[in-house]
Scaffold this motif. Structure first.
Motif, PDB file in Angstrom:
ATOM      1  N   ASN A   1      33.539   7.744  44.657  1.00 47.92           N
ATOM      2  CA  ASN A   1      33.617   7.648  43.204  1.00 47.92           C
ATOM      3  C   ASN A   1      33.543   6.172  42.855  1.00 47.92           C
ATOM      4  O   ASN A   1      34.279   5.371  43.450  1.00 47.92           O
ATOM      5  CB  ASN A   1      34.932   8.267  42.705  1.00 47.92           C
TER       6      ASN A   1
ATOM      7  N   ASP B   1      44.285  12.268  41.813  1.00 42.94           N
ATOM      8  CA  ASP B   1      43.999  13.703  41.921  1.00 42.94           C
ATOM      9  C   ASP B   1      42.677  13.808  42.678  1.00 42.94           C
ATOM     10  O   ASP B   1      41.600  13.702  42.097  1.00 42.94           O
ATOM     11  CB  ASP B   1      43.902  14.323  40.539  1.00 42.94           C
TER      12      ASP B   1
ATOM     13  N   PRO C   1      40.796  16.163  44.254  1.00 40.02           N
ATOM     14  CA  PRO C   1      39.715  17.101  43.894  1.00 40.02           C
ATOM     15  C   PRO C   1      38.993  16.710  42.597  1.00 40.02           C
ATOM     16  O   PRO C   1      37.770  16.785  42.524  1.00 40.02           O
ATOM     17  CB  PRO C   1      40.432  18.445  43.741  1.00 40.02           C
ATOM     18  N   THR C   2      39.746  16.265  41.601  1.00 45.97           N
ATOM     19  CA  THR C   2      39.143  15.892  40.321  1.00 45.97           C
ATOM     20  C   THR C   2      38.330  14.609  40.438  1.00 45.97           C
ATOM     21  O   THR C   2      37.199  14.533  39.961  1.00 45.97           O
ATOM     22  CB  THR C   2      40.236  15.733  39.249  1.00 45.97           C
ATOM     23  N   VAL C   3      38.896  13.592  41.074  1.00 47.16           N
ATOM     24  CA  VAL C   3      38.251  12.275  41.148  1.00 47.16           C
ATOM     25  C   VAL C   3      37.041  12.286  42.077  1.00 47.16           C
ATOM     26  O   VAL C   3      36.022  11.656  41.791  1.00 47.16           O
ATOM     27  CB  VAL C   3      39.269  11.205  41.581  1.00 47.16           C
TER      28      VAL C   3
ATOM     29  N   GLY D   1      35.533  15.244  43.453  1.00 47.35           N
ATOM     30  CA  GLY D   1      34.710  16.448  43.414  1.00 47.35           C
ATOM     31  C   GLY D   1      34.721  17.239  44.703  1.00 47.35           C
ATOM     32  O   GLY D   1      33.697  17.783  45.115  1.00 47.35           O
TER      33      GLY D   1
ATOM     34  N   SER E   1      40.276  21.540  46.610  1.00 47.25           N
ATOM     35  CA  SER E   1      41.703  21.272  46.703  1.00 47.25           C
ATOM     36  C   SER E   1      42.178  21.633  48.109  1.00 47.25           C
ATOM     37  O   SER E   1      41.784  22.655  48.665  1.00 47.25           O
ATOM     38  CB  SER E   1      42.457  22.101  45.664  1.00 47.25           C
TER      39      SER E   1
ATOM     40  N   PRO F   1      47.012  17.946  47.092  1.00 53.62           N
ATOM     41  CA  PRO F   1      45.761  17.490  46.493  1.00 53.62           C
ATOM     42  C   PRO F   1      45.872  16.157  45.765  1.00 53.62           C
ATOM     43  O   PRO F   1      44.874  15.562  45.395  1.00 53.62           O
ATOM     44  CB  PRO F   1      45.388  18.620  45.535  1.00 53.62           C
ATOM     45  N   GLU F   2      47.119  15.660  45.557  1.00 54.23           N
ATOM     46  CA  GLU F   2      47.285  14.347  44.947  1.00 54.23           C
ATOM     47  C   GLU F   2      47.829  13.372  45.970  1.00 54.23           C
ATOM     48  O   GLU F   2      48.674  13.735  46.789  1.00 54.23           O
ATOM     49  CB  GLU F   2      48.246  14.417  43.760  1.00 54.23           C
TER      50      GLU F   2
END
Length: 106
Positions: free
Chosen positions: A9, A26, A28-30, A32, A35, A85-86
């Motif tokens: 990212n 996070d 998975p969010t950051v 892609g 999780s 996941p975090e």
């Protein structure tokens, strides 16, 4: 499980983390990615001093993966596991530039 290529990212390509602070990521969010309870990550760190620690873990236990700078301005590379996941990515003893990539899940 390793990914076909590292997940990256732009926000984590040389991100400056101030001295003695941290960021909750996070993953998975950051990045892609799916999780997962753990991630294999790659750190590259650089600081203006030796013995600046960059760590990844949880806020309660921030040191699941730790890398120390050794020479002013020289990048140090390492890889290892961090909880998901975090993940809490933090510095101790100074500010550092951090490159973070996610290589797989565990």
């Amino acid at each position: 499980t390793l990914f076909d290529a590292p997940a990256t990212n732009p926000a984590w390509e040389g991100r400056l983390i101030p001295a003695n602070s941290g960021v909750l990521v996070d993953i998975p969010t950051v990045f892609g990615v799916p999780s997962a309870p753990a991630y294999l990550i790659r750190f590259v760190v650089q600081a203006d001093a030796a013995n600046v620690r960059v760590r990844s873990g949880t806020q309660a236990a921030p040191f699941f993966l730790t890398v120390n700078t050794q020479v002013n301005g020289v990048q140090i590379h390492t890889q290892g596991w961090t909880p998901g996941p975090e993940a809490w990515v933090s510095t101790v003893n100074g500010a550092a530039q951090v490159w973070l990539q996610v290589l797989g899940t565990g």
